[in-house]
Motif scaffolding. Structure first.
Motif, PDB file in Angstrom:
ATOM      1  N   SER A 111      19.208  53.964   8.985  1.00 15.64           N
ATOM      2  CA  SER A 111      18.410  54.390   8.894  1.00 15.64           C
ATOM      3  C   SER A 111      17.304  55.820   9.159  1.00 15.64           C
ATOM      4  O   SER A 111      18.594  56.462   8.278  1.00 15.64           O
ATOM      5  CB  SER A 111      17.340  53.607   9.852  1.00 15.64           C
ATOM      6  OG  SER A 111      15.672  53.440   9.404  1.00 15.64           O
TER       7      SER A 111
ATOM      8  N   SER B  93      21.783  52.176   4.975  1.00 12.63           N
ATOM      9  CA  SER B  93      20.663  51.942   4.802  1.00 12.63           C
ATOM     10  C   SER B  93      19.979  53.564   5.497  1.00 12.63           C
ATOM     11  O   SER B  93      18.604  52.943   6.099  1.00 12.63           O
ATOM     12  CB  SER B  93      20.307  50.864   5.240  1.00 12.63           C
ATOM     13  OG  SER B  93      21.146  49.783   5.068  1.00 12.63           O
TER      14      SER B  93
ATOM     15  N   GLU C 202      16.227  45.161   1.749  1.00 14.21           N
ATOM     16  CA  GLU C 202      15.380  46.014   2.593  1.00 14.21           C
ATOM     17  C   GLU C 202      14.682  46.398   0.914  1.00 14.21           C
ATOM     18  O   GLU C 202      14.268  48.014   0.687  1.00 14.21           O
ATOM     19  CB  GLU C 202      17.075  47.238   1.945  1.00 14.21           C
ATOM     20  CG  GLU C 202      17.730  46.824   2.963  1.00 14.21           C
ATOM     21  CD  GLU C 202      18.694  47.798   4.263  1.00 14.21           C
ATOM     22  OE1 GLU C 202      17.701  49.176   4.285  1.00 14.21           O
ATOM     23  OE2 GLU C 202      20.045  48.097   4.139  1.00 14.21           O
TER      24      GLU C 202
ATOM     25  N   THR D 241       8.458  50.685   9.067  1.00 16.82           N
ATOM     26  CA  THR D 241       8.439  51.930   8.777  1.00 16.82           C
ATOM     27  C   THR D 241       7.777  52.201  10.299  1.00 16.82           C
ATOM     28  O   THR D 241       7.018  51.736  11.069  1.00 16.82           O
ATOM     29  CB  THR D 241       8.081  53.205   8.475  1.00 16.82           C
ATOM     30  OG1 THR D 241       7.245  53.313   7.760  1.00 16.82           O
ATOM     31  CG2 THR D 241       8.808  52.722   7.001  1.00 16.82           C
TER      32      THR D 241
ATOM     33  N   HIS E 219      18.311  45.572   6.519  1.00 16.78           N
ATOM     34  CA  HIS E 219      17.753  46.091   7.222  1.00 16.78           C
ATOM     35  C   HIS E 219      18.355  45.884   8.721  1.00 16.78           C
ATOM     36  O   HIS E 219      16.673  46.642   9.271  1.00 16.78           O
ATOM     37  CB  HIS E 219      16.457  47.269   7.100  1.00 16.78           C
ATOM     38  CG  HIS E 219      16.773  48.699   7.476  1.00 16.78           C
ATOM     39  ND1 HIS E 219      16.993  49.324   6.789  1.00 16.78           N
ATOM     40  CD2 HIS E 219      15.779  49.061   8.313  1.00 16.78           C
ATOM     41  CE1 HIS E 219      16.750  50.869   6.932  1.00 16.78           C
ATOM     42  NE2 HIS E 219      15.801  51.139   8.583  1.00 16.78           N
TER      43      HIS E 219
END
Length: 126
Positions: free
Chosen positions: A4, A28, A57, A62, A97
């Motif tokens: 991430s 990812s 994803e 977020t 994710h």
């Protein structure tokens, strides 16, 4: 190596400072315009990248309480890295994710980055 946002930082470091951080393992990453610009300007001969992203994803929560499509920008980044000739591994896997989808790629990522013979000789298990 990172996942991430950690993957985003790893990629940025590799692209901006390839003589110090020339290898990046990306699980990812959050791909921004800045990262795409850096990928377009970096010297492909100096950076080696392992990159995976999940096919599901498309709606990732977020840290700013928003939802982002991670898949589409990662596919665009993939096209840049592949077209520019980076030493590069890419895979789009079935999944979301989450660590449980990235974890199976750790050994393969390390083998890609390290000398496979050395990796197997030293009996490193992941």
């Amino acid at each position: 190596m990172g996942d991430s946002l950690g993957a985003s930082v790893s990629l940025k470091a590799a692209l901006k400072y390839p003589h110090t951080f020339g290898n990046a393992i990306l699980h990812s990453p959050l791909v921004t315009d800045e990262l795409m610009d850096l990928a377009n300007k970096a010297n492909p001969a100096l950076v080696k990248i392992f990159h995976v992203i999940g096919s599901e994803e498309t709606e990732v929560p977020t840290t700013d309480n928003d939802v982002a499509n991670f898949l589409e920008p990662n596919l665009a980044l993939h096209q840049i890295l592949e077209t520019r000739g980076f030493e590069y591994y890419f895979q789009e896997f079935e999944g979301k994710h989450r660590w449980k989808y990235w974890q199976p790629f750790v050994k393969e990522a390390l083998q890609f980055m390290l000398d496979k013979e050395q990796f197997e000789t030293e009996d490193m298990t992941v």
